[in-house]
Structures are given as C-alpha cells and as structure tokens.
Write a protein that holds these residues in place. Structure first.
Motif, PDB file in Angstrom:
ATOM      1  N   VAL A 131       0.882  -1.165   0.000  1.00  0.00           N
ATOM      2  CA  VAL A 131       0.000   0.000   0.000  1.00  0.00           C
ATOM      3  C   VAL A 131       0.916   1.211   0.000  1.00  0.00           C
ATOM      4  CG1 VAL A 131      -1.870   1.195   1.213  1.00  0.00           C
ATOM      5  CG2 VAL A 131      -1.543  -1.253   1.553  1.00  0.00           C
ATOM      6  N   PRO A 132       0.654   2.207  -0.865  1.00  0.00           N
ATOM      7  CA  PRO A 132       1.524   3.382  -0.852  1.00  0.00           C
ATOM      8  C   PRO A 132       1.593   3.944   0.563  1.00  0.00           C
ATOM      9  CG  PRO A 132      -0.157   3.552  -2.580  1.00  0.00           C
ATOM     10  CD  PRO A 132      -0.456   2.319  -1.800  1.00  0.00           C
ATOM     11  N   GLY A 133       2.794   4.288   0.997  1.00  0.00           N
ATOM     12  CA  GLY A 133       2.882   4.804   2.355  1.00  0.00           C
ATOM     13  C   GLY A 133       4.303   5.066   2.781  1.00  0.00           C
ATOM     14  N   TYR A 134       4.438   5.532   4.028  1.00  0.00           N
ATOM     15  CA  TYR A 134       5.740   5.815   4.596  1.00  0.00           C
ATOM     16  C   TYR A 134       5.997   4.839   5.735  1.00  0.00           C
ATOM     17  CZ  TYR A 134       9.370   8.026   7.333  1.00  0.00           C
ATOM     18  OH  TYR A 134      10.524   8.248   8.038  1.00  0.00           O
ATOM     19  N   HIS A 135       7.116   4.121   5.663  1.00  0.00           N
ATOM     20  CA  HIS A 135       7.419   3.203   6.753  1.00  0.00           C
ATOM     21  C   HIS A 135       8.878   3.316   7.167  1.00  0.00           C
ATOM     22  CE1 HIS A 135       6.930   1.121   2.822  1.00  0.00           C
ATOM     23  NE2 HIS A 135       8.193   0.871   3.035  1.00  0.00           N
ATOM     24  N   GLY A 136       9.338   4.555   7.204  1.00  0.00           N
ATOM     25  CA  GLY A 136      10.750   4.805   7.552  1.00  0.00           C
ATOM     26  C   GLY A 136      10.987   4.884   9.047  1.00  0.00           C
ATOM     27  N   GLU A 137      12.290   4.962   9.387  1.00  0.00           N
ATOM     28  CA  GLU A 137      12.704   5.048  10.800  1.00  0.00           C
ATOM     29  C   GLU A 137      12.450   6.445  11.364  1.00  0.00           C
ATOM     30  OE1 GLU A 137      13.668   3.115  13.128  1.00  0.00           O
ATOM     31  OE2 GLU A 137      13.987   1.262  12.011  1.00  0.00           O
ATOM     32  N   ASP A 138      12.663   7.486  10.531  1.00  0.00           N
ATOM     33  CA  ASP A 138      12.537   8.861  11.006  1.00  0.00           C
ATOM     34  C   ASP A 138      11.085   9.144  11.385  1.00  0.00           C
ATOM     35  OD1 ASP A 138      12.571  11.560  11.487  1.00  0.00           O
ATOM     36  OD2 ASP A 138      13.813  12.062   9.728  1.00  0.00           O
ATOM     37  N   GLN A 139      10.883   9.484  12.653  1.00  0.00           N
ATOM     38  CA  GLN A 139       9.519   9.634  13.168  1.00  0.00           C
ATOM     39  C   GLN A 139       9.153  11.095  13.424  1.00  0.00           C
ATOM     40  OE1 GLN A 139       7.033   7.034  14.122  1.00  0.00           O
ATOM     41  NE2 GLN A 139       8.241   6.096  12.485  1.00  0.00           N
ATOM     42  N   ASP A 140       9.903  12.034  12.817  1.00  0.00           N
ATOM     43  CA  ASP A 140       9.592  13.453  12.981  1.00  0.00           C
ATOM     44  C   ASP A 140       8.134  13.708  12.551  1.00  0.00           C
ATOM     45  OD1 ASP A 140       9.418  16.155  12.965  1.00  0.00           O
ATOM     46  OD2 ASP A 140      10.896  16.491  11.346  1.00  0.00           O
ATOM     47  N   PRO A 141       7.303  14.255  13.475  1.00  0.00           N
ATOM     48  CA  PRO A 141       5.885  14.450  13.160  1.00  0.00           C
ATOM     49  C   PRO A 141       5.659  15.253  11.876  1.00  0.00           C
ATOM     50  CG  PRO A 141       6.291  14.915  15.474  1.00  0.00           C
ATOM     51  CD  PRO A 141       7.620  14.666  14.844  1.00  0.00           C
ATOM     52  N   ALA A 142       6.534  16.244  11.624  1.00  0.00           N
ATOM     53  CA  ALA A 142       6.370  17.061  10.419  1.00  0.00           C
ATOM     54  C   ALA A 142       6.583  16.212   9.169  1.00  0.00           C
ATOM     55  CB  ALA A 142       7.356  18.234  10.450  1.00  0.00           C
ATOM     56  N   LEU A 143       7.534  15.283   9.278  1.00  0.00           N
ATOM     57  CA  LEU A 143       7.830  14.400   8.148  1.00  0.00           C
ATOM     58  C   LEU A 143       6.659  13.443   7.890  1.00  0.00           C
ATOM     59  CD1 LEU A 143      10.602  13.440   6.509  1.00  0.00           C
ATOM     60  CD2 LEU A 143      10.248  11.451   7.964  1.00  0.00           C
ATOM     61  N   LEU A 144       6.085  12.910   8.973  1.00  0.00           N
ATOM     62  CA  LEU A 144       4.943  11.994   8.841  1.00  0.00           C
ATOM     63  C   LEU A 144       3.771  12.730   8.180  1.00  0.00           C
ATOM     64  CD1 LEU A 144       5.010  10.169  12.317  1.00  0.00           C
ATOM     65  CD2 LEU A 144       5.874   9.328  10.132  1.00  0.00           C
ATOM     66  N   LYS A 145       3.582  13.987   8.605  1.00  0.00           N
ATOM     67  CA  LYS A 145       2.467  14.759   8.065  1.00  0.00           C
ATOM     68  C   LYS A 145       2.698  15.057   6.579  1.00  0.00           C
ATOM     69  CE  LYS A 145      -0.134  18.889   9.332  1.00  0.00           C
ATOM     70  NZ  LYS A 145      -0.202  19.850  10.445  1.00  0.00           N
ATOM     71  N   GLN A 146       3.943  15.379   6.252  1.00  0.00           N
ATOM     72  CA  GLN A 146       4.246  15.655   4.847  1.00  0.00           C
ATOM     73  C   GLN A 146       3.966  14.413   3.995  1.00  0.00           C
ATOM     74  OE1 GLN A 146       4.905  18.779   3.774  1.00  0.00           O
ATOM     75  NE2 GLN A 146       4.499  17.793   1.800  1.00  0.00           N
ATOM     76  N   TRP A 172      -8.767  11.767   8.022  1.00  0.00           N
ATOM     77  CA  TRP A 172      -9.500  12.126   6.813  1.00  0.00           C
ATOM     78  C   TRP A 172      -9.063  13.438   6.195  1.00  0.00           C
ATOM     79  CZ3 TRP A 172     -12.728   8.773   4.319  1.00  0.00           C
ATOM     80  CH2 TRP A 172     -12.941   7.568   4.990  1.00  0.00           C
ATOM     81  N   SER A 173      -8.332  14.278   6.946  1.00  0.00           N
ATOM     82  CA  SER A 173      -7.863  15.534   6.347  1.00  0.00           C
ATOM     83  C   SER A 173      -6.643  16.034   7.113  1.00  0.00           C
ATOM     84  CB  SER A 173      -8.966  16.588   6.410  1.00  0.00           C
ATOM     85  OG  SER A 173      -9.165  16.955   7.763  1.00  0.00           O
ATOM     86  N   GLU A 174      -5.924  16.974   6.506  1.00  0.00           N
ATOM     87  CA  GLU A 174      -4.708  17.498   7.116  1.00  0.00           C
ATOM     88  C   GLU A 174      -5.009  18.099   8.493  1.00  0.00           C
ATOM     89  OE1 GLU A 174      -2.578  20.301   4.680  1.00  0.00           O
ATOM     90  OE2 GLU A 174      -1.034  20.588   6.212  1.00  0.00           O
ATOM     91  N   LYS A 175      -6.175  18.726   8.597  1.00  0.00           N
ATOM     92  CA  LYS A 175      -6.575  19.367   9.873  1.00  0.00           C
ATOM     93  C   LYS A 175      -6.534  18.394  11.049  1.00  0.00           C
ATOM     94  CE  LYS A 175     -10.824  20.963   9.451  1.00  0.00           C
ATOM     95  NZ  LYS A 175     -11.305  20.577   8.119  1.00  0.00           N
TER      96      LYS A 175
END
Ligand code: ADP
Length: 670
Positions: A131-146, A172-175
């Motif tokens: 499934v398209p997604g991010y599963h990296g080690e870096d857990q910076d919240p800004a990075l996850l949100k991006q 369901w949304s960025e907010k």
C-alpha cells in the motif's frame, strides 16, 4: 516422525493439534493454568503439566515453565498454536537452545515480520506490492504529516509494533493529522510500549484477502489458495471464507506468487499467512505476514482436503511438502464463523459466564465444530472469549452459505450472551449472500444485521408466554411431578396471579427488563387458544409442547422452538434467534391477589445480595424486602401487601434454591 510433542496453548487450538497428533500416533503433552485444570485440552492430552496461575502472564506466556514442562516429559517438539508464544522470537530461540523443535518458522523469519514497518521494507526490496505509504525510521511528526499530504487523504496511521487492530487510526484531512497522530501514539505506547508509526494510504473499500503459504526445510514452497476475511468488527475477523468470491485463477496465481515471494524473502519454513488488501480494481497490496497457523485455517483445509497441522508436523520433522503446487486441489466452498461470548449490541464487548447449556450442531462431512469447551465450562476473564469455530463446506458458495445459516440456527448456548444470532443475521442477509464484501461490511449493513428491538420483544414475549402457559397446563395435569419440580411455573405461587380462572397475569424478565404479560384462555381442551398481551401488542396463540420442543402458532405463523431450562432461566431457540427469560416476581398490587400471607419464595436458584429491611419491620405494600441475584441479574422481592416481615430465613451471601421460602410475612389487618 516425532514420538511426543507438547502443545503450548489451550482451548480449541490445543484440542485441534492433539487430534492430528493422535491420528499420526504422536503422544501429546498439554500445559495448563489454574483456571484450566479441568479443561478439555488437558483431558484430551496423554500427559499434562501445570504451569501456573490463571493470568496468561503467569502461565501460558512463561517461556521457562513451558520449556521445563517439555523437558520434564521428554517432548521433542513444541506446537505453539496461535496467540500466546506463537510469534515470540525469544521462545523460538529458547526451544533451539534446549534441543526442542519449535513447530513453526525459524527465529529470523519471526523477527523479520515482528515489526510492520521493517516487514514492509523487506517486502519492498522483494518486489511485493505495498500500500503506498511511509514506513521509515525517522519519526519526525512534520515528516509523517508531509508524507500523508503527499499521498493524499484519507490515510491510516498504524503502530509499527501493532496487532489485533490496536494502535490504528484513520485520518480524513490534514486538519485532523496532529491530533490523530498524538492519539494513535498514546494508544500504541499503552498497548505495545512502542509508539513508532507508519502512514499508509487508507483504502476506502478494500477486501481482506490472505494467502496460505507453506514452505519446507528443503526450499520448496506452495500456496494453498486464499481466504476472504473482509467481514470484520473493530478490524477483527468475524466470518472467513475460502475461496474468495470473485478471485479467479489468474488473480489467485498472482497473489499466490507474491505471497511465496514474501515467504522466500525471509527464508520461511512452515505454515504462514500473507495478508493482502484487495482493492476494487483488482490491485492488491501486502499488509503483513503472520508467522503461525491462523485461527481461520480450517476453511483452507475444507477446500483442499488437507490437514494443515499434519503438514506443520511433517515439515518441522524435516519431511518434504506433501503436495507440489500443481497438486493442490480446490474443491467447493467453505465458511468459518467465530462463535464468541460477547455482546454485539454492546460494542461486541466480551462477556463471561458458565456455559450452562451447550449444544452445537451435529458434525458431519459438511459441518465441523472446532472447540475447546464443554457444557458446564466457564468462559473466564482470563482468556479469549471464543467458544468455538463453526466451519461448513459444500460444493458452491450458495449451498455452503445455506449450511452456515442452518448450522448457526442449530447452535444452542445458554448461560451468557453470544454472537450466534448476530452471525445468523449476517450469514442470511442479502448483501452477504451476494458477496458484496469489503472491510466496512458490518458498519454498512448495520440495520440488516442487528435486530429490530421492538419487533423482537413482541414476538419473544409472545413465545415465552405461550411456553409458560402450556407448561403450566401440562404440569397441572401431572401435578405430582410438578410438586417435585421447584422450577415449574406451577409452583411459582408468588409469580402467577389468577384473576379469574381463565386469565393469567405475570411478569417476564427478558434481556434485563420486566414485561407484564396477560394471557387469556379461550376455549377448553383440544380447542384451547390464548390471547397473549405483552409489550403493547395482543396476539392469538396456540401451541403444543412435546418435551423440550414447542410448536407455536402465533397469529397464524407457525414455528418450532426448542427450550432448555436451567435454574429457573429458560432459553428458547428459534430458527432465527435465541432468547433467555425467566418469570419475574410479580408486582402483586391488586387487592384481589390471593397471595400475601406466609412465605415468599425464591423465583430461582441464586444468591441473596442484601436484605433491605430488618426482621420485625412493618412495611407498605410493594416495599422492596430483599435482593437476590441469579445469572448476573438482580431480582427484588417485594411485599405483597401492607404487613410485617417476621423473619428472614437467609442472610446476604447465602445460596438459595429456586422455590425455597425466603421470609415469613404477616399481612396487616385490613
Ligand atoms: P493488525 O495487525 O492490528 O490486525 P492489520 O495491518 O493486519 O492490523 O490490519 C487489520 C485490518 O485493518 C485489515 O484487515 C483491514 O481491514 C484494515 N486495514 C489495514 N490497512 C488498511 C489500509 N491501508 N486501508 C484500509 N484498511 C486497512
């Protein structure tokens, strides 16, 4: 082959493994906790070792105790079942260190799949679709949100250490992102002590389709078709089936090959399941791999005719896989329904209790029941509240589904709330029959699957009322036996009221509520019928009792029900549902009511909870005098008239039998 194996589990899966071991002539050792001293798996095994207290942390999860039990009994191998230590790398290692064969994959495979994100990285490298997604080690919240913004909403946050549907949250949304992330992290930290997250595209109408794989130690691997496990509540499986509707042989091969690639990427050995999300357009994505035998393995066994536990034992012993890919057959269709002690009307919360009556449908070549409990057993707070797995097979989906409905309608359990009615509604509803499956199925068809409460109550009270009045008539003609039977409605002198010979009034306790019932008898002898008024509705009813069977005709609708009675609580099973009721203490408000003097009796076996007045107290009519508890329901015994409580015969905590005198009551002079 092994001479002796130990099963590090309990319940149905321990019994399941023992059956195959027996078939192969392998001796078995069970382990058990304090709570399981009399459990079925212990009785079935050749030997059994006590390993600790009831909580699993103090028994089934204690690696050293399990290993010690194996050494003490000379077991050469350990089958871990599912749950408990089955995916515990440390346990797998401890087995090896003690020269015991772990019936499962090598430790490296368990470790590789232990973290969802690490597993995804391995799968990505092996070209298994994700499934398209991010599963990296870096857990910076800004990075996850991006990452979430880039893939587009909705997204799913998942705890990398998660399992059992916990630590997952839809955004369901960025907010919503920041707040959702904080909440998911808290949940993950509480649940798994690890709050690392991965972010995935949330598919809105996926199906859960999983592939059963098997690999031996010689490098061979096969897949044994797929299972559809889309029907879920709280991300947990409810009904599984094989093969998956609409999956043709081309898609099956594609998914099967991808699953084998996944298994090979981690040098897998034994039984494993690769879970995929299948999207509407036929694309599928790797979700996770379970490195053990799954709960739902029987549906695969039914369509392939193979015994997967036997395969596990052979592979663990070093044998070659019994079949090559071309030889794996697929015949007909199978369903599994998980029978749980839980309350579907209360968010599926688990319930506990004693299985006071347990009658599964008869097993045959179409119907199989895998269970680890017997009538009289306890479903306790300590373990999973699964009572059994009901598995059915037939040549096609439609026929198999009909068998599932029928078998569910024949599954009779009393003593606690179960999901059997809910499963029946599910199995017989049109969208399920049409295989309109996706993981949101239960939420989407809520109205079809959950009962219409009011209609239920009206028909339930009518049936229960008819049963009681027929039983009373029957007992009246055999009054000698009725006198001996403390639970006979005939003897509920305080719960029945005869205003005039042909009108009976009493209260029925159903699903925790009392319903007044008025039954008017019309005619005599063979032509007798009744007007039953309850829950705001009057019906004309006729019927016949034949042992535990009730033939009912209610407003012209004829049906058959089976009744079981335990301690004054009746369980009535119809084709569609099961209901439990008892006669409640009647509110003898009417001056004409005959009772009122002398003893008040216990309506059923139970415990005295409290006495609400002192002996000698003068009370008004209807005053609450004492509270009894039976079957987790409280019953208040009230004064039949103004008068004096001369004496209580029991104290709080005392057990009383149904029909026993509770207190001495003297009615005041008028
Ligand atoms: P767990 O290990 O907690 O059971 P899984 O990753 O196996 O979690 O997912 C459990 C269920 O959650 C799946 O069967 C599916 O219903 C749902 N699910 C998981 N990932 C997604 C996704 N990306 N989109 C939609 N639903 C998903």
């Amino acid at each position: 082959m092994f001479n002796k194996i130990l099963i590090a589990n309990r319940g149905e899966i321990a019994c399941r493994v023992i059956k195959t071991a027996r078939k192969l002539g392998i001796a078995t050792v069970a382990v058990y906790s304090d709570a399981d001293a009399n459990a079925l798996h212990v009785a079935m095994a050749d030997e059994a070792v006590h390993i600790g207290a009831a909580p699993s942390r103090e028994s089934y999860l204690l690696i050293e105790r399990v290993i010690a039990a194996a050494k003490q009994t000379g077991a050469e191998a350990i089958h871990p079942g599912y749950g408990f230590l089955s995916e515990n790398a440390e346990f797998c290692r401890a087995c090896a260190e003690n020269g015991i064969v772990f019936i499962g994959p090598p430790v490296g495979a368990i470790e590789a799949m232990g973290s969802k994100s690490a597993a995804k990285r391995i799968m990505e490298a092996a070209d298994v679709p994700l499934v398209p997604g991010y599963h990296g080690e870096d857990q910076d919240p800004a990075l996850l949100k991006q990452a979430a913004n880039d893939m587009g909403y909705p997204v799913l946050l998942k705890a990398t250490a998660g399992g059992g549907g916990k630590g997952m949250r839809q955004i369901w949304s960025e907010k919503e992102f920041d707040e959702g992330l904080a909440a998911a992290k808290r949940e993950a930290m509480n649940g798994f002590g690890d709050d690392r997250m991965l972010v995935e595209k949330y598919l809105t109408k996926p199906r859960h389709v999983e592939i059963q794989v098997f690999c031996d130690q010689l490098g061979n691997g096969v897949f044994l078709a797929e299972r559809d496990c889309s029907v879920q509540r709280r991300h947990q499986k409810v009904i599984e089936e094989a093969p998956a509707p609409g999956v043709d042989s081309e898609l099956r091969s594609k998914m099967g090959e991808a699953a084998l690639q996944a298994a090979k990427a981690i040098d897998y050995v034994g039984a494993g399941t690769v879970e995929f999300l299948l999207d509407e357009d036929g694309s599928f994505y790797f979700m996770e791999m379970n490195t053990r035998l799954q709960v739902e393995h029987p549906v695969t066994e039914m369509i392939t005719g193979q015994d997967l536990v036997e395969w596990q034992l052979r592979v663990a012993y070093g044998e070659t896989l019994p079949l090559s890919q071309e030889q794996v057959p697929i015949n007909g269709h199978a369903f599994e329904a998980r029978i749980y002690a839980e309350d579907p009307n209360n968010d599926f919360l688990p319930v506990t209790g004693t299985l006071s009556f347990l009658q599964p449908p008869e097993e045959n070549s179409h119907v199989r029941v895998d269970t680890g409990v017997l009538q009289g057993d306890e479903v306790s707070v300590f373990y999973d509240p699964m009572i059994a797995k009901l598995i059915v097979w037939d040549e096609d989906r439609e026929k198999a589904l009909r068998r599932l409905g029928k078998a569910l309608s024949e599954y009779r359990i009393s003593g606690m709330t179960t999901n059997v009615d809910f499963l029946y509604n599910l199995a017989t509803c049109e969208p399920f029959q049409k295989a309109e499956l996706d993981t949101g199925f239960i939420g989407k068809h809520h109205e079809k699957i959950f009962h219409d409460g009011e209609a239920d109550i009206a028909s339930a009270t009518a049936l229960a009322g008819l049963y009681l009045v027929l039983r009373r008539a029957q007992d009246a003609t055999t009054s000698v036996s009725a006198q001996r039977d403390a639970n006979s409605p005939w003897n509920f002198s305080n719960a029945w009221r005869l205003n005039e010979p042909h009108i009976h009034q009493f209260e029925l306790e159903l699903m925790g509520q009392n319903y007044p019932i008025v039954i008017e008898q019309l005619g005599e002898g063979c032509a007798v019928s009744y007007n039953i008024t309850a829950a705001g509705k009057t019906v004309r009813a006729q019927g016949k009792l034949n042992g535990s069977e009730l033939y009912a005709d209610i407003d012209g609708y004829r049906s058959r029900a089976v009744i079981a009675e335990h301690d004054g609580v009746y369980s009535l099973y119809t084709q569609e549902s099961a209901l439990q009721f008892c006669q409640a203490q009647i509110d003898l408000g009417d001056e004409n009511a005959g009772a009122g003097e002398g003893a008040l009796t216990a309506p059923m076996n139970g415990t005295i909870v409290t006495l609400l007045v002192e002996a000698g107290a003068e009370v008004e009519q209807d005053s609450a005098l004492l509270v009894m508890e039976a079957m987790k329901m409280e019953h208040t015994i009230r004064a039949p008239a103004k008068g004096t409580v001369k004496e209580f015969y029991y104290a709080p905590g005392d057990l009383v039998e149904g029909g026993s005198d509770l207190l001495d009551f003297e009615k005041a002079e008028a």
